[in-house]
Design a protein around this motif. Structure first.
Motif, PDB file in Angstrom:
ATOM      1  N   THR A 171       0.858  -1.180   0.041  1.00  0.00           N
ATOM      2  CA  THR A 171      -0.079   0.078  -0.075  1.00  0.00           C
ATOM      3  C   THR A 171       0.868   1.219   0.027  1.00  0.00           C
ATOM      4  N   LYS A 172       1.856   1.166   0.777  1.00  0.00           N
ATOM      5  CA  LYS A 172       2.793   2.483   0.803  1.00  0.00           C
ATOM      6  C   LYS A 172       3.356   2.682  -0.513  1.00  0.00           C
ATOM      7  N   MET A 173       4.024   1.767  -1.137  1.00  0.00           N
ATOM      8  CA  MET A 173       4.687   1.921  -2.269  1.00  0.00           C
ATOM      9  C   MET A 173       3.673   2.282  -3.488  1.00  0.00           C
ATOM     10  N   ALA A 174       2.572   1.757  -3.383  1.00  0.00           N
ATOM     11  CA  ALA A 174       1.501   2.261  -4.520  1.00  0.00           C
ATOM     12  C   ALA A 174       1.250   3.768  -4.451  1.00  0.00           C
ATOM     13  N   ALA A 175       0.818   4.157  -2.774  1.00  0.00           N
ATOM     14  CA  ALA A 175       0.530   5.548  -2.437  1.00  0.00           C
ATOM     15  C   ALA A 175       1.516   6.488  -2.860  1.00  0.00           C
ATOM     16  N   PHE A 176       2.910   6.164  -2.802  1.00  0.00           N
ATOM     17  CA  PHE A 176       4.009   6.887  -3.260  1.00  0.00           C
ATOM     18  C   PHE A 176       4.088   7.204  -4.624  1.00  0.00           C
ATOM     19  N   HIS A 177       3.425   6.410  -5.497  1.00  0.00           N
ATOM     20  CA  HIS A 177       3.210   6.647  -6.849  1.00  0.00           C
ATOM     21  C   HIS A 177       1.752   7.016  -7.207  1.00  0.00           C
ATOM     22  N   HIS A 196      -3.566 -12.823  -9.547  1.00  0.00           N
ATOM     23  CA  HIS A 196      -2.125 -12.346  -9.789  1.00  0.00           C
ATOM     24  C   HIS A 196      -1.725 -11.882  -8.350  1.00  0.00           C
ATOM     25  N   ILE A 197      -2.335 -11.186  -7.535  1.00  0.00           N
ATOM     26  CA  ILE A 197      -2.101 -10.875  -6.068  1.00  0.00           C
ATOM     27  C   ILE A 197      -2.134 -11.935  -5.139  1.00  0.00           C
ATOM     28  N   LYS A 198      -1.077 -12.288  -4.702  1.00  0.00           N
ATOM     29  CA  LYS A 198      -1.019 -13.353  -3.810  1.00  0.00           C
ATOM     30  C   LYS A 198      -0.638 -13.065  -2.405  1.00  0.00           C
ATOM     31  N   HIS A 199      -0.518 -11.673  -2.046  1.00  0.00           N
ATOM     32  CA  HIS A 199      -0.141 -11.314  -0.672  1.00  0.00           C
ATOM     33  C   HIS A 199      -0.061  -9.657  -0.725  1.00  0.00           C
ATOM     34  N   TYR A 200      -0.256  -9.356   0.456  1.00  0.00           N
ATOM     35  CA  TYR A 200      -0.319  -7.857   0.773  1.00  0.00           C
ATOM     36  C   TYR A 200       0.601  -7.463   1.715  1.00  0.00           C
ATOM     37  N   HIS A 201       1.339  -6.186   1.539  1.00  0.00           N
ATOM     38  CA  HIS A 201       1.835  -5.606   2.471  1.00  0.00           C
ATOM     39  C   HIS A 201       1.013  -4.193   2.932  1.00  0.00           C
ATOM     40  N   VAL A 202       0.733  -4.151   4.342  1.00  0.00           N
ATOM     41  CA  VAL A 202      -0.192  -3.102   4.717  1.00  0.00           C
ATOM     42  C   VAL A 202       0.647  -2.150   5.582  1.00  0.00           C
ATOM     43  N   ASN A 203       0.726  -0.966   4.911  1.00  0.00           N
ATOM     44  CA  ASN A 203       1.727   0.200   5.756  1.00  0.00           C
ATOM     45  C   ASN A 203       1.155   1.362   5.231  1.00  0.00           C
ATOM     46  N   LEU A 218       5.196   3.449   7.718  1.00  0.00           N
ATOM     47  CA  LEU A 218       4.309   4.212   8.859  1.00  0.00           C
ATOM     48  C   LEU A 218       3.478   2.845   8.986  1.00  0.00           C
ATOM     49  N   PRO A 219       2.987   3.145  10.493  1.00  0.00           N
ATOM     50  CA  PRO A 219       1.901   2.286  11.289  1.00  0.00           C
ATOM     51  C   PRO A 219       0.513   2.781  10.622  1.00  0.00           C
ATOM     52  N   ILE A 220      -0.385   1.831  10.361  1.00  0.00           N
ATOM     53  CA  ILE A 220      -1.661   2.215  10.075  1.00  0.00           C
ATOM     54  C   ILE A 220      -2.338   3.324  10.994  1.00  0.00           C
ATOM     55  N   GLY A 221      -2.815   4.255  10.302  1.00  0.00           N
ATOM     56  CA  GLY A 221      -3.363   5.534  11.105  1.00  0.00           C
ATOM     57  C   GLY A 221      -2.279   6.631  11.119  1.00  0.00           C
ATOM     58  N   PHE A 227      -7.914   3.007   4.558  1.00  0.00           N
ATOM     59  CA  PHE A 227      -7.631   1.698   4.940  1.00  0.00           C
ATOM     60  C   PHE A 227      -9.092   1.036   4.979  1.00  0.00           C
ATOM     61  N   LYS A 228     -10.049   1.870   5.438  1.00  0.00           N
ATOM     62  CA  LYS A 228     -11.467   1.312   5.321  1.00  0.00           C
ATOM     63  C   LYS A 228     -11.897   1.147   3.917  1.00  0.00           C
ATOM     64  N   ARG A 229     -11.792   1.861   2.997  1.00  0.00           N
ATOM     65  CA  ARG A 229     -11.811   1.553   1.608  1.00  0.00           C
ATOM     66  C   ARG A 229     -11.053   0.467   1.031  1.00  0.00           C
ATOM     67  N   PHE A 230      -9.910   0.248   1.399  1.00  0.00           N
ATOM     68  CA  PHE A 230      -8.736  -0.884   0.992  1.00  0.00           C
ATOM     69  C   PHE A 230      -9.294  -2.239   1.410  1.00  0.00           C
ATOM     70  N   PHE A 231      -9.471  -2.204   2.455  1.00  0.00           N
ATOM     71  CA  PHE A 231     -10.093  -3.544   3.210  1.00  0.00           C
ATOM     72  C   PHE A 231     -11.380  -3.980   2.665  1.00  0.00           C
ATOM     73  N   SER A 232     -12.333  -2.977   2.503  1.00  0.00           N
ATOM     74  CA  SER A 232     -13.594  -3.355   1.752  1.00  0.00           C
ATOM     75  C   SER A 232     -13.518  -3.702   0.314  1.00  0.00           C
TER      76      SER A 232
END
Length: 278
Positions: A171-177, A196-203, A218-221, A227-232
Motif C-alpha cells: 500500500t505504501k509503495m502504491a501510494a508513493f506513486h 495475480h496478487i497473492k499477498h499484501y503489505h499493509v503500511n 508507517l503504522p496504520i493511522g 484503509f476502510k476502503r482498501f479492506f472493503s
C-alpha cells in the motif's frame, strides 16, 4: 481465513544487532498470526543456522522476503553482478524451503539503479521463477518504487511476458506513486480476477507523489491511506490470505514498540471483521 503477519524486518535491524534470536520472546508478546521473514545481506554466512533456529523454535513464517540487494544487482548487470544475484537468490530459495515459507517476496528492481535498466529485470524473472519453483516456493514480485517509470507499468509488462506471474501489493509503495487507486479500477481488475496478487503489505504513507523524503514505512493511522476502503475492496474480491505489517518498530537504541504493532494488527482485524459483518 486471513492471516496477519509481522515482518521480522520491522523488529530486527542494525540498532539491535540484527539479533534474530529476539524473535523467541517476541512471539509471545506480538498478537500477529505469524511472520514474514526478512533476509539481510549480512546473514548469508549463517543462513542455514537462522533457518534451523526458526524451525526449532517453531516460528510460523509462511512468507519470506528476499534480501533486497538482489534486485539492484540484476538491474546493474555489470561485472558479474547478474550471476552473483542468481547465486544469492538460490540461497534465499533454500532458506524459504527450510522455514516452510510458501511465498517468497522479491524486489525485482531496487536501489539507486532501480528500474533504470528494466529489461534486465524483465529478462531475469524467468530464471528466478524457475529457481523458486524448484524449491516449491511461489515467487511474488513487489510493486517496488521506481525512479524512472512506475511499478504498475512494470507489472503490466511482466504479466504480458509471463502470464502466470504472481505479485505482492504494497500500500505504501502504491501510494508513493499515487497508484493505490488503480487497484480499484476496472482496467486493472485482471490483477485480482486472475488471482495475480497473492499477498499484501499493509503500511501507511504520509507523503505526496514520489515524495522521497517521506518514503517511510508507517503504522496504520499515521498517514493518509484510506484503509476502510482498501479492506472493503479486498473483501469484495474474495481475497482471504496473508497480509504483512512492515511498520518499523525499533528505535535508535534497538528497543521495539510492541504496543504499536499490536495496535496495527488489531486495526486490521477490525477492518476485516467489519467487512464480513456488512
Amino acid at each position: 481465513m486471513s492471516k496477519i503477519l509481522c515482518s521480522t524486518g520491522a523488529l530486527i535491524g542494525k540498532p539491535n544487532g540484527r539479533n534474530y534470536k529476539l524473535l523467541e520472546s517476541l512471539v509471545e508478546e506480538l498478537t500477529c498470526d505469524g511472520f514474514e521473514f526478512m533476509m539481510y545481506n549480512s546473514w548469508y554466512d549463517k543462513a542455514e543456522e537462522i533457518a534451523e533456529y526458526l524451525e526449532k523454535k517453531r516460528i510460523f513464517t509462511p512468507v519470506m522476503h528476499c534480501e533486497k540487494h538482489i534486485g539492484e544487482a540484476i538491474s546493474r548487470n555489470e561485472n558479474g553482478s547478474m550471476e552473483e544475484a542468481f547465486r544469492l537468490f538460490a540461497i534465499n530459495c533454500k532458506v524459504a524451503k527450510m522455514i516452510h515459507a510458501e511465498k517468497l517476496v522479491i524486489h525485482l528492481w531496487d536501489g539507486m539503479t532501480s528500474d533504470m535498466n528494466f529489461q534486465n529485470n524483465l529478462d531475469a524473472y524467468k530464471h528466478l521463477s524457475e529457481m523458486a519453483e524448484e524449491q516449491g516456493v511461489d515467487l511474488l514480485v513487489e510493486n517496488v518504487v521506481c525512479n524512472q517509470e512506475n511499478p504498475m507499468k512494470h507489472w503490466c509488462e511482466l504479466a504480458s511476458q509471463y502470464p502466470d506471474i504472481h505479485f505482492v501489493f504494497d500500500t505504501k509503495m502504491a501510494a508513493f506513486h499515487e497508484q493505490l487507486e488503480l487497484l480499484y479500477e476496472e482496467e486493472y481488475s485482471w490483477l485480482w480476477k486472475n488471482e495475480h496478487i497473492k499477498h499484501y503489505h499493509v503500511n501507511d504513507y504520509a507523503g505526496g507523489y514520489m515524495d522521497w523524503k517521506n518514503l517511510r514505512t508507517l503504522p496504520i493511522g499515521k498517514g493518509h491511506i484510506d484503509f476502510k476502503r482498501f479492506f472493503s475492496f479486498i473483501h469484495k474480491t474474495g481475497y482471504e490470505d496473508t497480509f504483512t505489517v512492515e511498520a518499523t518498530a525499533f528505535n535508535k537504541e534497538g528497543e521495539i514498540d510492541i504496543e504499536m504493532l499490536n495496535r496495527c494488527f488489531a486495526s486490521m482485524r477490525e477492518y476485516i471483521k467489519h467487512c464480513k459483518e456488512r
